[in-house]
Design an enzyme around this catalytic site. Structure first.
Site, PDB file in Angstrom:
ATOM      1  N   GLY A  80     -26.903 -24.996 -14.666  1.00 52.43           N
ATOM      2  CA  GLY A  80     -26.646 -24.299 -15.916  1.00 52.43           C
ATOM      3  C   GLY A  80     -25.192 -24.119 -16.286  1.00 52.43           C
ATOM      4  O   GLY A  80     -24.896 -23.512 -17.316  1.00 52.43           O
ATOM      5  N   GLY A  97     -26.684 -30.071 -13.386  1.00 52.53           N
ATOM      6  CA  GLY A  97     -26.853 -31.409 -13.948  1.00 52.53           C
ATOM      7  C   GLY A  97     -25.761 -31.658 -14.982  1.00 52.53           C
ATOM      8  O   GLY A  97     -24.871 -32.487 -14.818  1.00 52.53           O
ATOM      9  N   ARG A 121     -30.360 -34.302 -28.268  1.00 51.18           N
ATOM     10  CA  ARG A 121     -29.930 -32.900 -28.228  1.00 51.18           C
ATOM     11  C   ARG A 121     -29.609 -32.338 -29.621  1.00 51.18           C
ATOM     12  O   ARG A 121     -30.014 -31.228 -29.937  1.00 51.18           O
ATOM     13  CB  ARG A 121     -28.741 -32.709 -27.275  1.00 51.18           C
ATOM     14  CG  ARG A 121     -29.076 -33.045 -25.822  1.00 51.18           C
ATOM     15  CD  ARG A 121     -27.980 -32.623 -24.853  1.00 51.18           C
ATOM     16  NE  ARG A 121     -27.861 -31.188 -24.783  1.00 51.18           N
ATOM     17  CZ  ARG A 121     -26.948 -30.457 -25.394  1.00 51.18           C
ATOM     18  NH1 ARG A 121     -25.998 -31.045 -26.111  1.00 51.18           N
ATOM     19  NH2 ARG A 121     -26.940 -29.155 -25.300  1.00 51.18           N
ATOM     20  N   TYR A 125     -32.023 -29.296 -30.323  1.00 54.23           N
ATOM     21  CA  TYR A 125     -31.463 -27.950 -30.178  1.00 54.23           C
ATOM     22  C   TYR A 125     -30.409 -27.629 -31.224  1.00 54.23           C
ATOM     23  O   TYR A 125     -29.728 -26.622 -31.094  1.00 54.23           O
ATOM     24  CB  TYR A 125     -30.718 -27.808 -28.839  1.00 54.23           C
ATOM     25  CG  TYR A 125     -31.416 -28.171 -27.578  1.00 54.23           C
ATOM     26  CD1 TYR A 125     -32.528 -27.447 -27.151  1.00 54.23           C
ATOM     27  CD2 TYR A 125     -30.923 -29.189 -26.762  1.00 54.23           C
ATOM     28  CE1 TYR A 125     -33.133 -27.748 -25.936  1.00 54.23           C
ATOM     29  CE2 TYR A 125     -31.526 -29.489 -25.552  1.00 54.23           C
ATOM     30  CZ  TYR A 125     -32.633 -28.767 -25.148  1.00 54.23           C
ATOM     31  OH  TYR A 125     -33.216 -29.059 -23.955  1.00 54.23           O
ATOM     32  N   CYS A 177     -37.571 -42.030 -39.005  1.00 55.73           N
ATOM     33  CA  CYS A 177     -38.162 -41.426 -40.194  1.00 55.73           C
ATOM     34  C   CYS A 177     -38.373 -39.934 -39.945  1.00 55.73           C
ATOM     35  O   CYS A 177     -39.500 -39.425 -40.011  1.00 55.73           O
ATOM     36  CB  CYS A 177     -39.472 -42.106 -40.534  1.00 55.73           C
ATOM     37  SG  CYS A 177     -39.256 -43.866 -40.805  1.00 55.73           S
ATOM     38  N   GLU A 178     -37.302 -39.265 -39.605  1.00 55.73           N
ATOM     39  CA  GLU A 178     -37.296 -37.833 -39.331  1.00 55.73           C
ATOM     40  C   GLU A 178     -35.945 -37.331 -39.816  1.00 55.73           C
ATOM     41  O   GLU A 178     -34.912 -37.881 -39.417  1.00 55.73           O
ATOM     42  CB  GLU A 178     -37.386 -37.556 -37.816  1.00 55.73           C
ATOM     43  CG  GLU A 178     -38.713 -37.890 -37.179  1.00 55.73           C
ATOM     44  CD  GLU A 178     -39.845 -36.986 -37.644  1.00 55.73           C
ATOM     45  OE1 GLU A 178     -39.572 -35.817 -38.005  1.00 55.73           O
ATOM     46  OE2 GLU A 178     -40.994 -37.446 -37.656  1.00 55.73           O
TER      47      GLU A 178
HETATM   48  C1  LIG Z   1     -32.521 -28.488 -15.738  1.00 56.33           C
HETATM   49  C2  LIG Z   1     -32.425 -27.786 -14.455  1.00 56.33           C
HETATM   50  C3  LIG Z   1     -31.236 -27.811 -13.736  1.00 56.33           C
HETATM   51  C4  LIG Z   1     -29.967 -28.420 -14.285  1.00 56.33           C
HETATM   52  O1  LIG Z   1     -29.548 -27.737 -15.421  1.00 56.33           O
HETATM   53  P1  LIG Z   1     -28.136 -28.109 -16.100  1.00 56.33           P
HETATM   54  O2  LIG Z   1     -28.100 -27.229 -17.308  1.00 56.33           O
HETATM   55  O3  LIG Z   1     -28.219 -29.550 -16.431  1.00 56.33           O
HETATM   56  O4  LIG Z   1     -27.088 -27.797 -15.093  1.00 56.33           O
HETATM   57  C5  LIG Z   1     -31.216 -27.232 -12.497  1.00 56.33           C
HETATM   58  N1  LIG Z   1     -32.316 -26.638 -11.983  1.00 56.33           N
HETATM   59  C6  LIG Z   1     -33.471 -26.579 -12.655  1.00 56.33           C
HETATM   60  C7  LIG Z   1     -34.626 -25.921 -12.021  1.00 56.33           C
HETATM   61  C8  LIG Z   1     -33.573 -27.140 -13.907  1.00 56.33           C
HETATM   62  O5  LIG Z   1     -34.724 -27.078 -14.571  1.00 56.33           O
END
Ligand SMILES: *Cc1c(COP(=O)(O)O)cnc(C)c1O
Length: 436
Positions: A249, A293, A329, A333, A364-365
């Site tokens: 996150g 991630g 994205r 979002y 087509c969106e």
């Molecule tokens: C998506 C996710 C992550 C990675 O999140 P990022 O925002 O890409 O860092 C890590 N753990 C879980 C359980 C997730 O669902």
């Protein structure tokens, strides 16, 4: 100098942007143009040097915690050519599906270098994860008996905690109490007791309460919460938690003027909380994990596309050869992705503004837009555009609606060469699931 955007404005794909190179690209503009004129567009390209240096920085920041490990969230960029970089930097893999486990197998990652953090999980996927030797991170108390009956419990188990209405959450993950993930606090205590009775001997604790968060204090607060819970679990059940996973996150500066999260700051705050809560409770050593991630690959990937059409009706549009299938994205979002107009040879970066346009794909969106009312330099047909921060949750969120094909992925290697790490889809791929 163009003015820098207000970094506190809400993430949205609408709004002005600076025409100048205020937000640097990970890969040189002239090189991107050269590649765009050699290779079919659109494509994603990632910067190996940037990805490796960033992984090293995160690992170094946490070197006070001897077992620290970043488990790369495979879903962000599930391409072996990228996963291998993290494998070689000593990271683990955070998987949430059978396919992600198969990718780990493909690059030779097994055992506790895999954390299986899934939800609403079928028994078959738990079985695959257990066979790979992964750490199972259960999402619900009922999964304890489910795994025990259908798969057999492993020696080690981790539980995902959902703190509920006590904490804020944010736009992507929502409020914790509205999120489908994890155990309540009461369920956690029951879970550890029951797991111990069922023969589990090693325990972990996990939470992931935000996504794309730019405030480092948020991660320190999460660590503090999990450390306090580790102590509470020990005192009320006698179960000694061996590792705490702070989740992923960590956000990235999608907008010019936003500041990247300092890993050093997150680490220093986490260390202070550890020394304040874990050490005096006699629970040292406790291993700290993360599973990011976005911040691991996001800034190091670019979606390269070419301008195909102009259109002037009630608004001005520039059509490009990429669409939401390459990066959803913005459509999903309302997320802001910076767009740099490179021209034909990278010469346009400093060009004057030509006024606001919508940069659109061909689905087509009407939400198939990369930018809305964005101030960009004048764009000619065939100009190369670089869409920033497409390295995570970019290609991987692709889909085939409207019969669009997912693009190729390339890696700019440290030696300057470019390697194709995934080919583009073909119409044969698209129709491969139809009866012949
Ligand atoms: C998506 C996710 C992550 C990675 O999140 P990022 O925002 O890409 O860092 C890590 N753990 C879980 C359980 C997730 O669902």
């Amino acid at each position: 100098m163009p003015a820098v955007l207000d970094p506190n404005s809400p993430a949205s794909l609408s709004g002005a942007q600076d025409a100048g190179p205020v937000k640097p690209l990970p890969i040189d503009a002239a090189r991107l143009c050269e590649l765009a004129n050699e290779l079919p567009t659109p494509f994603h390209i990632y910067d190996e040097a940037g990805i490796r240096a960033n992984a090293r920085r995160l690992n170094a920041a946490f070197d006070w915690n001897p077992g620290f490990r970043e488990y790369f969230a495979v879903k962000a960029t599930p391409t072996p050519g990228i996963l291998e970089l993290f494998r070689d930097e000593g990271c683990g893999m955070d998987c949430s599906s059978a396919a992600e486990l198969m990718l780990c197998d493909r690059i030779g990652i097994r055992g506790e270098r895999i954390m299986f953090t899934s939800n609403n999980t079928p028994a078959e996927e738990y079985r695959l994860a257990k066979e790979a030797g992964a750490v199972l991170n259960l999402d619900d108390l009922t999964h304890l008996s489910y795994v025990a009956e259908r798969v057999g419990l492993p020696d080690t188990l981790c539980f995902r905690f959902n703190p509920g209405p006590l904490r804020g959450g944010n736009a992507i993950i929502g409020k914790p109490e509205d999120a489908k993930y994890g155990f309540t606090r009461e369920q956690l205590f029951d879970g550890y007791r029951q797991a111990r009775e069922l023969g589990v001997t090693r325990f972990g604790l996990h939470a992931m309460v935000a996504s794309n968060e730019l405030d480092p204090r948020f991660f320190v607060d999460t660590a503090r919460m999990l450390f306090a819970l580790t102590v509470d679990v020990y005192q009320s059940t006698g179960v000694r938690i061996e590792f705490v996973n702070l989740g992923g996150g960590i956000g990235i500066p999608y907008r010019p003027g936003e500041r990247a999260v300092s890993y050093e700051e997150v680490s220093a705050g986490t260390k202070a909380a550890y020394e304040e809560i874990i050490t005096p409770a006699g629970l040292d050593p406790l291993t700290v994990f993360m599973e990011n991630g976005r911040c691991m690959t996001g800034p190091y990937g670019v979606l390269v596309t070419k301008a195909t059409h102009h259109k002037e009706i009630y608004k001005r549009y520039v059509g490009v050869d990429a669409c939401m299938a390459n990066l959803m994205r913005p459509g999903m979002y309302d997320a802001y992705h910076h767009v740099s107009v490179l021209g034909q040879r990278g010469e346009k970066l400093d060009a004057a503004n030509a006024g606001p346009v919508d940069v659109v794909g061909s689905l087509c969106e009407n939400n198939d837009k990369f930018a809305i009312d964005r101030d960009l330099p004048a764009i000619d047909r065939g100009d190369v555009l670089a869409i920033h921060d497409a390295g995570a949750h970019g290609h991987s969120m692709g889909f085939q609606y409207n019969g669009k094909l997912r693009s190729a992925e390339y890696l700019l290697k440290e030696d300057g060469s470019v390697e194709q790490i995934r080919r583009a889809e073909t119409y044969d791929d698209l129709f491969a699931t139809l009866p012949s």
